[in-house]
Design a protein around this motif. Sequence first.
Motif, mmCIF file in Angstrom:
data_model
loop_
_atom_site.group_PDB
_atom_site.id
_atom_site.type_symbol
_atom_site.label_atom_id
_atom_site.label_comp_id
_atom_site.label_asym_id
_atom_site.label_seq_id
_atom_site.Cartn_x
_atom_site.Cartn_y
_atom_site.Cartn_z
ATOM 1 N N THR A 340 0.138 1.526 17.865
ATOM 2 C CA THR A 340 -1.037 2.246 18.350
ATOM 3 C C THR A 340 -2.115 1.199 18.594
ATOM 4 O O THR A 340 -2.119 0.151 17.948
ATOM 5 C CB THR A 340 -1.557 3.238 17.290
ATOM 6 O OG1 THR A 340 -2.006 2.489 16.136
ATOM 7 C CG2 THR A 340 -0.490 4.224 16.846
ATOM 8 N N GLY A 342 -5.163 1.909 18.020
ATOM 9 C CA GLY A 342 -6.261 2.296 17.133
ATOM 10 C C GLY A 342 -7.383 2.948 17.922
ATOM 11 O O GLY A 342 -8.324 3.500 17.351
ATOM 12 N N GLY A 343 -7.267 2.888 19.247
ATOM 13 C CA GLY A 343 -8.268 3.508 20.124
ATOM 14 C C GLY A 343 -7.604 4.544 21.008
ATOM 15 O O GLY A 343 -6.986 5.479 20.506
ATOM 16 N N LYS A 344 -7.687 4.339 22.316
ATOM 17 C CA LYS A 344 -7.228 5.379 23.236
ATOM 18 C C LYS A 344 -5.777 5.239 23.670
ATOM 19 O O LYS A 344 -5.237 6.147 24.266
ATOM 20 C CB LYS A 344 -8.143 5.364 24.477
ATOM 21 C CG LYS A 344 -9.570 5.818 24.153
ATOM 22 C CD LYS A 344 -10.386 6.064 25.406
ATOM 23 C CE LYS A 344 -10.896 4.792 26.041
ATOM 24 N NZ LYS A 344 -11.881 4.024 25.255
ATOM 25 N N ARG A 413 -9.751 -1.325 13.687
ATOM 26 C CA ARG A 413 -10.592 -1.099 14.855
ATOM 27 C C ARG A 413 -11.866 -0.433 14.379
ATOM 28 O O ARG A 413 -11.826 0.671 13.812
ATOM 29 C CB ARG A 413 -9.908 -0.179 15.881
ATOM 30 C CG ARG A 413 -8.529 -0.600 16.315
ATOM 31 C CD ARG A 413 -8.412 -2.023 16.767
ATOM 32 N NE ARG A 413 -9.226 -2.480 17.882
ATOM 33 C CZ ARG A 413 -8.883 -2.423 19.177
ATOM 34 N NH1 ARG A 413 -7.755 -1.849 19.526
ATOM 35 N NH2 ARG A 413 -9.660 -2.942 20.105
ATOM 36 N N ARG A 415 -14.450 1.470 15.293
ATOM 37 C CA ARG A 415 -14.933 2.366 16.352
ATOM 38 C C ARG A 415 -15.648 3.540 15.694
ATOM 39 O O ARG A 415 -16.165 3.387 14.610
ATOM 40 C CB ARG A 415 -13.766 2.786 17.227
ATOM 41 C CG ARG A 415 -13.111 1.552 17.878
ATOM 42 C CD ARG A 415 -12.322 1.898 19.093
ATOM 43 N NE ARG A 415 -11.952 0.674 19.818
ATOM 44 C CZ ARG A 415 -11.181 0.654 20.882
ATOM 45 N NH1 ARG A 415 -10.688 1.793 21.363
ATOM 46 N NH2 ARG A 415 -10.898 -0.475 21.486
ATOM 47 N N THR A 419 -10.094 2.699 12.280
ATOM 48 C CA THR A 419 -8.658 2.948 12.466
ATOM 49 C C THR A 419 -7.905 1.622 12.438
ATOM 50 O O THR A 419 -8.495 0.564 12.312
ATOM 51 C CB THR A 419 -8.400 3.653 13.806
ATOM 52 O OG1 THR A 419 -8.958 2.839 14.843
ATOM 53 C CG2 THR A 419 -9.043 5.031 13.838
ATOM 54 N N SER A 421 -4.660 -0.691 14.292
ATOM 55 C CA SER A 421 -3.672 -0.875 15.348
ATOM 56 C C SER A 421 -2.327 -1.027 14.644
ATOM 57 O O SER A 421 -2.000 -2.081 14.117
ATOM 58 C CB SER A 421 -3.986 -2.115 16.180
ATOM 59 O OG SER A 421 -2.985 -2.274 17.165
ATOM 60 N N SER A 434 -2.752 7.753 18.947
ATOM 61 C CA SER A 434 -3.117 6.331 19.059
ATOM 62 C C SER A 434 -4.267 5.941 18.126
ATOM 63 O O SER A 434 -4.440 4.779 17.808
ATOM 64 C CB SER A 434 -3.486 5.995 20.495
ATOM 65 O OG SER A 434 -4.598 6.779 20.891
ATOM 66 N N ASP A 435 -5.044 6.922 17.681
ATOM 67 C CA ASP A 435 -6.207 6.569 16.848
ATOM 68 C C ASP A 435 -6.181 7.265 15.496
ATOM 69 O O ASP A 435 -7.205 7.431 14.863
ATOM 70 C CB ASP A 435 -7.504 6.929 17.582
ATOM 71 C CG ASP A 435 -7.610 8.425 17.845
ATOM 72 O OD1 ASP A 435 -6.615 9.163 17.599
ATOM 73 O OD2 ASP A 435 -8.676 8.865 18.302
ATOM 74 N N GLU A 436 -4.976 7.663 15.048
ATOM 75 C CA GLU A 436 -4.988 8.474 13.821
ATOM 76 C C GLU A 436 -4.699 7.696 12.551
ATOM 77 O O GLU A 436 -4.874 8.222 11.454
ATOM 78 C CB GLU A 436 -4.016 9.653 13.937
ATOM 79 C CG GLU A 436 -2.551 9.281 13.786
ATOM 80 C CD GLU A 436 -1.696 10.505 13.493
ATOM 81 O OE1 GLU A 436 -1.588 11.362 14.381
ATOM 82 O OE2 GLU A 436 -1.144 10.585 12.375
#
Length: 460
Positions: A340, A342-344, A413, A415, A419, A421, A434-436
């Motif tokens: 992931t 960690g973002g979109k 990450r 943000r 989160t 990666s 991707s960000d969970e």
Amino acid sequence: MSKLSVYNKKRNFNKTTEPIGKSSKRAKKLRLCIQHHIARKDHYDLRLEWNGVLKSWAVPKGPSYNDKDKRLAIMVEDHPIDYRNFEGTIPKGEYGGGTVMLWDKGYWEPVEGYQPNFKEGPIKFILKGSRLKGMWTLVKLKNDDTSWLLIKDKDEYHLYDDINEFNTSIKTNRTMDEIKANIKHIEITNPNKIIYKNPKVTKMDIVNYYKAVSKRMLPLIENRLISTIRYPNGSQKDKFYKKHFENIYGFLGKKKIVNKEEKQNDYYYIKDINGLISEVQMNSYEFHIWGSLANDLKHADMLVFDLDPDELLSLEKLREGVKDLKRILDEYKLDSFLKTSGGKGYHIVVPLSAKVTWENARTIAKNIAKLMEAKWPDKYTSNMKKEKRKGKIFIDWVRNTKGATSVAPYSLRVRDKLTVSMPIFWNELDKIKSDEITIEKAIKRLRRKDPWGEYKKYIK
Ligand code: ATP
Ligand code: MN
């Protein structure tokens, strides 16, 4: 006399990093911890919160899930509630000198109708740890001030597991040897600085996170140039990318690079856990890596495909994109690994065993992105421009350029949420957003099989 005066008297807090004994306020739930402690003798310490302290027993053989076992448990001095987070080494010659692993943590409650009696026993209770669960009883032996027996009650948890199978820390995933090897403690300044308010994350939580993932993260990042994102005040506002070498703790590697304008700059890389933790101490919370090793910057040793979806694109379409790309890589017989962002989005990493020049790496990545675009023009674009992305996914192949970075596996990450990666198995794509993955989820996953275990083949 304070409840913890015995505890405090036994310890020299100038020498040990164990917490100073102060009694605490009652929390909503009663907390519990179990430490594996290798001191003069190898034993487990069972600690149950009661009236602002941790009631404590040393269990020489450790708890057993077998209801036929009666394990001797020696009641010892009350410990402070903060002790439930303690893991590390206690210096030789000091009280309890040795290595302490946080082995289990959670909550407990007395069984209804049995008011626990810590003087005479018995205590009948339910453990809600990660490893120890179910109903247990502590009975006091007669004519002895300190000896008790710890016995598992019969329930669905008895004979559940052999506790010796659990040989790593619940907090940092380290083995006893790894805890002992320790980190050359770099002093963490402002450990309680709050980085996120809700849920609360402190700087020390971030240090502990990186210690916990270091075993899996380091092989993937060490000896490659990095840039980090620093948060000197913990806040988004003052963040900056740090690309250049700076020698503060003496743990980082240095690499001189001359750019097109013949200007020299020192870049840097991490060599071991000390480098990683010293960076976190300097408030670097995100780690971004180059696609080549510091000693061979002419060649790429990995490709990374970053799938950047248009803002309005569904998660389903994004996952379809990942699968389409994976199929193409499979056709070319290229091993690939998923994480992931960690973002979109999701990132797909292709390790390269052959020496591939940056020019060739870029061409390969570009052609794969172009192929996707040609095959499915309504789904993918290889064009970076935002306006070409409407309803599509940009297959970012430009990461595969000398000097470009992508976020490191296991990097945090910073943000809206904090989160990770996170490396995941291919068959988890549909289950994991991707960000969970948060710090907590990431650490839990460390106990399971390494989704990137096969990557080891490619690490030089
Ligand atoms: P997301 O899934 O939300 O897109 P991401 O990590 O893929 O997360 P991108 O904005 O797509 O973020 O950027 C891709 C990579 O490019 C990042 O992982 C980072 O390493 C690098 N990058 C992005 N912005 C910068 C920047 N301002 N300076 C240096 N490198 C950057
Ligand atoms: Mn991206």
